[in-house]
Design an enzyme around this catalytic site. Structure first.
Site, PDB file in Angstrom:
ATOM      1  CG  ASN A  24      -1.548   1.367   1.107  1.00  0.00           C
ATOM      2  OD1 ASN A  24      -1.932   1.690   0.494  1.00  0.00           O
ATOM      3  ND2 ASN A  24      -2.730   0.929   2.735  1.00  0.00           N
ATOM      4  NE  ARG A 108      -6.013   1.913  -0.304  1.00  0.00           N
ATOM      5  CZ  ARG A 108      -6.436   2.568   0.177  1.00  0.00           C
ATOM      6  NH1 ARG A 108      -5.136   3.377   0.832  1.00  0.00           N
ATOM      7  NH2 ARG A 108      -7.734   3.513   0.271  1.00  0.00           N
ATOM      8  CG  HIS A 197     -13.409   3.361   2.797  1.00  0.00           C
ATOM      9  ND1 HIS A 197     -13.997   4.196   3.463  1.00  0.00           N
ATOM     10  CD2 HIS A 197     -12.129   3.674   2.926  1.00  0.00           C
ATOM     11  CE1 HIS A 197     -12.820   5.211   4.291  1.00  0.00           C
ATOM     12  NE2 HIS A 197     -11.846   4.631   3.730  1.00  0.00           N
ATOM     13  NE  ARG A 258     -10.393  12.546   4.076  1.00  0.00           N
ATOM     14  CZ  ARG A 258     -10.367  10.764   3.823  1.00  0.00           C
ATOM     15  NH1 ARG A 258     -10.833  10.568   3.310  1.00  0.00           N
ATOM     16  NH2 ARG A 258      -9.242  10.410   3.979  1.00  0.00           N
ATOM     17  CG  MET A 300     -14.890   8.258  18.575  1.00  0.00           C
ATOM     18  SD  MET A 300     -15.495   9.587  18.940  1.00  0.00           S
ATOM     19  CE  MET A 300     -16.022   9.157  16.820  1.00  0.00           C
ATOM     20  CD  GLU A 401      -9.426  -0.960   3.506  1.00  0.00           C
ATOM     21  OE1 GLU A 401      -8.850  -0.956   4.650  1.00  0.00           O
ATOM     22  OE2 GLU A 401      -9.165  -0.056   2.861  1.00  0.00           O
TER      23      GLU A 401
HETATM   24  P1  AMP Z   1      -8.778   4.041  11.293  1.00  0.00           P
HETATM   25  O1  AMP Z   1      -8.886   4.884  10.361  1.00  0.00           O
HETATM   26  O2  AMP Z   1      -9.540   2.524  11.174  1.00  0.00           O
HETATM   27  O3  AMP Z   1      -6.962   3.106  11.484  1.00  0.00           O
HETATM   28  O4  AMP Z   1      -9.026   4.320  12.830  1.00  0.00           O
HETATM   29  C1  AMP Z   1      -8.903   5.174  13.275  1.00  0.00           C
HETATM   30  C2  AMP Z   1      -9.236   5.835  13.984  1.00  0.00           C
HETATM   31  O5  AMP Z   1     -10.104   4.788  15.268  1.00  0.00           O
HETATM   32  C3  AMP Z   1      -9.040   7.129  15.190  1.00  0.00           C
HETATM   33  O6  AMP Z   1     -10.026   8.417  14.924  1.00  0.00           O
HETATM   34  C4  AMP Z   1      -8.867   6.411  16.377  1.00  0.00           C
HETATM   35  O7  AMP Z   1      -9.734   7.122  17.392  1.00  0.00           O
HETATM   36  C5  AMP Z   1     -10.452   5.188  16.312  1.00  0.00           C
HETATM   37  N1  AMP Z   1     -10.066   4.524  17.362  1.00  0.00           N
HETATM   38  C6  AMP Z   1      -9.477   3.690  17.333  1.00  0.00           C
HETATM   39  N2  AMP Z   1      -9.820   2.426  18.857  1.00  0.00           N
HETATM   40  C7  AMP Z   1     -10.665   3.427  19.479  1.00  0.00           C
HETATM   41  C8  AMP Z   1     -10.703   3.261  20.042  1.00  0.00           C
HETATM   42  N3  AMP Z   1     -11.465   2.018  21.107  1.00  0.00           N
HETATM   43  N4  AMP Z   1     -12.433   4.239  20.670  1.00  0.00           N
HETATM   44  C9  AMP Z   1     -12.852   4.641  19.619  1.00  0.00           C
HETATM   45  N5  AMP Z   1     -11.632   5.032  18.899  1.00  0.00           N
HETATM   46  C10 AMP Z   1     -10.779   4.817  18.611  1.00  0.00           C
END
Ligand code: AMP
Length: 415
Positions: A24, A108, A197, A258, A300, A401
């Site tokens: 990727n 990817r 996605h 975004r 989050m 993925e």
């Molecule tokens: P990704 O792009 O799939 O890697 O997701 C990243 C996002 O997942 C970030 O905004 C993180 O804050 C969120 N995230 C990861 N672990 C947690 C958790 N335990 N609770 C809430 N959000 C999470």
């Protein structure tokens, strides 16, 4: 380099080519996973980040029992140097870039336009077509191309397969894919909704059907891919019929940085009244909006922590995020007509019980609810979080993925 002294013995030399290397390539990063297609095991994963800077970093993680994590810093000049570094790391673990065990490299590729409805074995024609799509994905496709070309240089004899983020969405009907703007103008500039996605939505929608013990052809699913980027997809009988990202990954849900949906006139207003240039508005909506723009934070976990402490800005950001999710769930329920499952995936979707609860709050009338105990129970893996016997299953389904790219790649090239 903290090279490990513990290495597994190299795999048997007489085994056939049964490994796929998934690459990727981003504009300044290269992520990789080596996957053994006979077992699904990952002998090694890793990434090279900040390519081209003095502070590049390489992290290589062999599978448990095959050595320890290795990390080093120092300038990695370009993608070519990055892949050579990866090749060295992989060789040290037994299946290098020159190994006969390698069946193919799966890449990817973000934008496949309307041309690529399936993965493609890369040849000059495919490279030219991906190049032709650069204006639609100016940040991503050039980086993806750099990764493919580098891999071709290093292993010209090995099949290289491009797996497109847009491909799963090419089944979306015209009624959902077209914007209601002048048709000639739209066609002249290839303006339509493509969706992204797709690899994740394909994998998760099928895994959700498996979780329900059903054939994907018999199941209607809404998938919510909620990571730093976020998108929704409505999948009917295994085919995508609607998705929330559009011409670019900016449309749709509220994301980490975004905005998702805004009135297009916001752009003209900021240019005419706010004195911003097109590039400045682009940068605002892509990198300083979403959760970050609303409360100064795009993680989050941190937003939930602040919200629990009564921080109103974080609370409002969470509410806007959840409101947009409910709006899309309702809309996609209507698009599908009948809904069997709602699946949450990616960083936020897989880990945030609070987001899942808020996303279906008040939707009992649609048969959607989470069971408090199931929703908050610790544990990974695909699982149901709706109450027993619920009309619509609500599920957490971890996305993969890389495995999807590896599977699609191996299907094309396996001996
Ligand atoms: P990704 O792009 O799939 O890697 O997701 C990243 C996002 O997942 C970030 O905004 C993180 O804050 C969120 N995230 C990861 N672990 C947690 C958790 N335990 N609770 C809430 N959000 C999470």
């Amino acid at each position: 380099m903290n090279a490990s002294s513990v290495h597994a013995p190299p795999p048997a030399q007489d085994a056939g080519p049964d490994h796929v290397l998934v690459l990727n390539s981003g504009s300044s990063s290269l992520k990789y996973q080596l996957i053994d297609m006979t077992t699904g095991a990952r002998p090694a994963t890793g990434l090279v980040e900040r390519i081209g800077e003095e502070t590049s970093r390489v992290v290589h993680t062999p599978a448990a029992g095959r050595g320890s994590r290795r990390e080093r810093s120092g300038r990695v000049a370009d993608h070519h140097a990055a892949l050579r570094t990866v090749a060295r790391e992989l060789s040290a673990d037994g299946v290098g870039l020159d190994s006969p065990r390698l069946a193919a490299i799966g890449h990817r590729v973000v934008h496949g336009g309307q041309v690529f409805t399936e993965p493609a074995v890369v040849d000059e024609g495919v490279l030219a077509e991906i190049e032709r799509l650069v204006p639609l994905a100016p940040l991503h496709n050039p980086a993806n191309l750099a990764g493919i070309r580098t891999a071709m240089d290093l292993r010209p004899d090995l099949p290289q397969v491009a797996v497109f983020d847009t491909a799963f969405h090419t089944t979306i009907p015209q009624a959902a894919a077209r914007y209601a703007i002048d048709v000639d103008t739209a066609d002249a500039h290839r303006v339509r909704r493509y969706g992204f996605h797709g690899t994740s939505h394909a994998y998760v929608s099928r895994a959700t059907a498996r979780l329900l013990g059903k054939d994907p052809a018999d199941v209607n699913v809404i998938v919510l891919h909620l990571g730093n980027g976020a998108s929704a997809a409505a999948v009917r009988g295994g085919c995508c019929v609607e998705t929330s990202m559009g011409l670019t990954p900016l449309e749709g849900l509220v994301m980490g940085t975004r905005s998702g949906d805004v009135d297009p006139a916001v752009v003209f207003h900021l240019m005419r009244v706010g004195g911003m240039s097109a590039d400045e508005v682009d940068e605002l909506l892509n990198t300083r909006s979403g959760l970050l723009g609303l409360c100064g934070e795009n993680d989050m976990r941190e937003i939930q922590r602040r919200r629990a402490e009564g921080d109103q800005q974080a609370g409002l950001a969470f509410d806007i995020y959840a409101h947009r999710l409910r709006k899309y769930i309702g809309a996609y329920y209507a698009v599908l007509g009948r809904l069997d499952a709602l699946a949450f995936t990616a960083g936020v979707g897989e880990n945030s019980a609070q987001v899942r609860e808020a996303a279906v709050a008040g939707l009992d009338g649609l048969g959607l609810a989470v069971d408090a105990e199931r929703n908050t129970a610790p544990g990974g893996g695909a699982r149901l979080v709706s109450p027993p016997g619920a009309r619509v299953a609500v599920a957490v389904v971890p996305t993969d993925e890389e495995m999807e790219i590896a599977n699609q790649t191996y299907t094309l090239v396996k001996p």
